[in-house]
Design an enzyme around this catalytic site. Structure first.
Site, PDB file in Angstrom:
ATOM      1  N   SER A   1       0.850  -1.188   0.000  1.00 11.55           N
ATOM      2  CA  SER A   1       0.000   0.000   0.000  1.00 11.55           C
ATOM      3  C   SER A   1       0.883   1.235   0.000  1.00 11.55           C
ATOM      4  O   SER A   1       2.062   1.177   0.363  1.00 11.55           O
ATOM      5  CB  SER A   1      -0.897   0.023   1.245  1.00 11.55           C
ATOM      6  OG  SER A   1      -0.183   0.456   2.385  1.00 11.55           O
ATOM      7  N   ASP A   2       0.328   2.371  -0.388  1.00 10.16           N
ATOM      8  CA  ASP A   2       1.034   3.617  -0.130  1.00 10.16           C
ATOM      9  C   ASP A   2       0.814   3.977   1.332  1.00 10.16           C
ATOM     10  O   ASP A   2      -0.008   3.386   2.031  1.00 10.16           O
ATOM     11  CB  ASP A   2       0.554   4.728  -1.061  1.00 10.16           C
ATOM     12  CG  ASP A   2       1.650   5.748  -1.343  1.00 10.16           C
ATOM     13  OD1 ASP A   2       2.551   5.902  -0.491  1.00 10.16           O
ATOM     14  OD2 ASP A   2       1.611   6.403  -2.393  1.00 10.16           O
TER      15      ASP A   2
END
Length: 769
Positions: free
Chosen positions: A304-305
């Protein structure tokens, strides 16, 4: 305290289970991702399966958990609060990766905890944003794209990896392969511009540069293609904003560079902050499971960011952290970067039956696979050699590579009156502008490992040449402590004084170099701008100096295309130098003095006015594309501005001139077309030219852009000589994706263009039967 024997014992058990085989169903891949297991190293897969069989559910989920560095590892251990909790998770083996821990000494200490103090001794992946260099910084990626030199771009990524790996890092969150058409978006500086063909080629070069031929070597690091997907299409150019686009744009513009990165072997992908079609990308199974892990057979892992799993709550897609964790895991997000939701909730979510344990196994397997590929199980400390770090960081080899990249990234936008190149002696040169003596801004944004003040300034680069008299005047300062403030201020007394000093210096000079543009902190993540014109202080300075002395060379430093209409109309010479990194001043000086003939071409269109944005060369034709008669208003245009850009995609001048002739087109077998043209150097200097080929599919089942880049080649030509360049167009270049994502090649008529930019060159036609 446990010892390294714990790691050795865990590894020995894994090998034992490899030999015996593994029949545990929970060790199988999730059914949606079976294809992505093809073509893998069987020995590594056996080891991963065996290690998985030893792990508890919580330890598997721990591999899916990533924390940023939360204390000085070689100092006292955390004893309270969030830091203490993270430290407890680390010692339990509930952390699979950490980011923002740098330096061989710190990384060694961190790995010792993971390897020697946890139950199974599984080493950590150490991540960092090595975006365009580590401590020694290359040009920002948009600038590198302006070189159109794939070998140089690959070399730039290679030396960045070498320096980072010597400091304990084995994973970079790069390359960013987002296509963007909006110069207001701050992160255009981090990508390759507006074109999917060029962007795909650069994605391949950067992945290969970071990862090399052997990912287990201690000079290579794992790449991460980001941000999946459509992050570069935010509404109104605002970072993190909604992306709303059709499937034709998604398949033909957004996705190709990601597909190319996957085919080049990128071991990780990062999902994006934005939503697409009403679904946050972090929770989008269509993107992550169907396209990436299914259709494309991606066998690395998805991270994920920063905090993006938790941000699905703010999107209005998940009601709380537990639901966000469930959605992200089901969608195919394998690792949680700093939202802490996997480690907090996934175990219970699995036990509740809301996430298949097979999905957890699949995610953990992908992460462990990369750790084996990096050689971390063989030697967890291989990236943490302090002697190697001292020898590699800032070495002559790396400095030479970033200087070469910087020179190739410069674009000559205008050179009336042949002001450039400068004579090397006998001139009185005034250098004006705060950016000329700035040793930090040239490093650009996303230079996390570099120290402020380590760039060679423009002034220093020019002072290396001794034949001319150089006078430096700062002029009005528009930056203080990296904060750009001039948009909110009018000239005060000190600024007026700076203006008068600049004008006085200009009157006494033979030529004036104006160092203007953007400070690095005006670009990058979270730094979108509604106004991309020159800021008021600099514009007034430029106009005042030009009035005093018209022999002005504008040296632009910026991280995005700017709307510089006035400068284009009035300033005789303009050099686009971007933010060029550590060797910035030396590179610019060598171009200004002609020791390097500029060869860069724009990877992104420059608008005349911000109101034209998004503006890009490969647009569609409307039903009313052309003015039907003088004075007619009912056609696709502005009433107060031209449709044309200030500088088009692919544009860039040289100190010499090139003439195109003899365009030849012929059909060959298997629906392929051969296109050739002759390029002649008609000027006085030897030079490089990026020869570009574009096509237009005139009539198709899904309308095609008026031009699409489908080939380019950089050639070197001596004055008075010619060179023939030949391209072969195959089905790979002649087809497109329909609205269901199927690649098709249709018979029909095409136009083909060969020239020095998207707006100039020779034209012909051909037909595919």
């Amino acid at each position: 305290m446990k010892t390294r024997l714990n790691y050795v014992w865990g590894y020995a058990l894994a090998v034992l289970f490899c030999a015996c085989g593994n029949t545990n169903d929970t060790g199988k891949s999730a059914d949606t991702n079976v294809k992505s297991q093809q073509g893998l190293n069987p020995d590594i897969e056996r080891k991963v399966d065996s290690l998985l069989s030893l792990m508890t559910l919580e330890e598997k989920i721990g591999q899916m958990n990533q924390y940023t560095g939360f204390w000085e590892v070689t100092g006292p251990t955390p004893s309270e609060g969030n830091q203490a909790l993270k430290y407890e998770h680390l010692k339990k083996g509930w952390v699979g990766s950490m980011l923002n821990v740098t330096g061989a000494k710190e990384v060694t200490a961190l790995q010792k905890i993971a390897v020697e103090e946890t139950r199974l001794g599984i080493p950590l992946i150490i991540g960092f944003d090595v975006v365009h260099g580590y401590k020694t910084v290359s040009p920002i990626p948009l600038a590198e794209a302006a070189s159109w030199d794939l070998e140089a771009i690959q070399r730039s990524a290679e030396v960045a990896a070498k320096e980072a790996a010597a400091s304990g890092i084995n994973w970079t969150f790069a390359p960013m392969v987002d296509i963007s058409r909006d110069a207001r978006w701050g992160r255009v500086m981090e990508g390759a511009g507006e074109d999917p063909f060029l962007g795909s080629k650069i994605a391949i070069a950067r992945v290969k540069g970071f990862q090399g031929d052997d990912l287990s070597a201690n000079s290579t690091i794992a790449a991460c293609a980001k941000h999946f997907a459509a992050y570069g299409f935010p509404e109104s150019g605002k970072d993190y904003n909604t992306a709303d686009l059709g499937t034709s744009t998604l398949y033909n513009v957004v996705l190709p560079p990601f597909k190319a990165a996957n085919e080049a072997g990128a071991r990780t992908f990062m999902n994006s902050f934005n939503e697409l079609n009403g679904i946050p990308a972090t929770g989008d199974a269509f993107l992550q499971r169907q396209i990436l892990k299914g259709d494309w057979n991606f066998n690395g892992f998805v991270v994920s960011d920063w905090g993006s799993i938790g941000e699905m709550i703010a999107h209005g897609y998940a009601k709380d952290g537990k639901e966000a964790a469930k959605i992200a895991a089901n969608a195919g997000s394998d690792m949680d970067m700093e939202s802490h939701l996997y480690v907090e909730h996934l175990s219970q979510v699995v036990k509740d039956g809301d996430v298949k344990e097979a999905y957890i196994d699949d995610a953990a397997r992908r992460i462990l696979r990369l750790k084996y590929e990096l050689g971390l199980f063989e030697d967890p400390y291989k990236y943490s050699n302090e002697t190697n770090e001292a020898n590699v960081v800032g070495s002559t080899e790396i400095q030479e590579a970033v200087l070469d990249m910087a020179k190739k990234s410069i674009v000559l936008l205008k050179n009336d009156k042949q002001l450039l190149p400068l004579k090397k002696e006998g001139l009185n040169i005034a250098i004006i502008g705060a950016l000329a003596n700035d040793k930090t801004s040239p490093l650009g944004n996303w230079r996390l490992g570099a120290k402020n003040g380590t760039a060679v300034s423009l002034l220093e680069g020019l002072q290396a040449y001794k034949g001319n008299t150089i006078t430096y005047v700062q002029g009005p300062n528009f930056v203080e402590n990296d904060i750009v403030f001039s948009r909110q201020l009018e000239f005060n007394i000190s600024n007026k004084k700076g203006l008068q000093e600049a004008v006085s210096a200009a009157k006494n000079a033979d030529v004036v170099l104006m160092a203007l543009g953007e400070h690095a902190m005006q670009t990058g993540e979270g730094r979108s701008q509604a106004n991309i014109e020159m800021d008021p202080l600099q514009q007034e300075l430029l106009e005042a100096v030009h009035k005093a002395n018209p022999n002005v060379v504008l040296v632009l430093s910026n991280g995005r295309p700017l709307a510089i209409n006035w400068a284009n109309e009035n300033i005789p010479a303009i050099l686009e130098t971007w933010h060029l990194g550590t060797q910035s001043g030396n590179a610019i000086a060598q171009v200004l003095y002609g020791d390097y003939n500029p060869s860069g071409k724009l990877p992104m269109t420059f608008p005349r006015n911000v109101g034209q944005v998004p503006i890009y060369y490969n647009h569609k034709s409307s039903g009313r594309p052309n003015e039907p008669s003088p004075g007619e208003v009912f056609w696709s245009h502005y009433t107060d501005e031209s449709n044309s850009p200030l500088y088009p995609f692919g544009y860039g001048l040289s100190y010499t001139s090139f003439e195109y002739s003899n365009l030849q087109v012929s059909n060959v077998e298997n629906n392929s077309v051969k296109v050739s043209g002759t390029v002649t150097n008609t000027g006085a200097y030897s030079g490089k030219e990026v020869v570009q080929l574009y096509i237009h599919d005139l009539f198709a089942s899904v309308t095609r852009p008026i031009k699409e880049l489908k080939g380019f080649e950089m050639i070197s030509i001596e004055p008075g000589t010619s060179q023939t360049v030949t391209f072969t167009l195959t089905e790979k270049e002649l087809g497109f994706y329909d609205n269901q994502g199927n690649y098709i090649v249709e018979p029909g008529d095409f136009k083909v263009f060969v020239g020095g930019s998207s707006a100039s060159g020779l034209e012909s036609e051909f037909t595919i039967n």
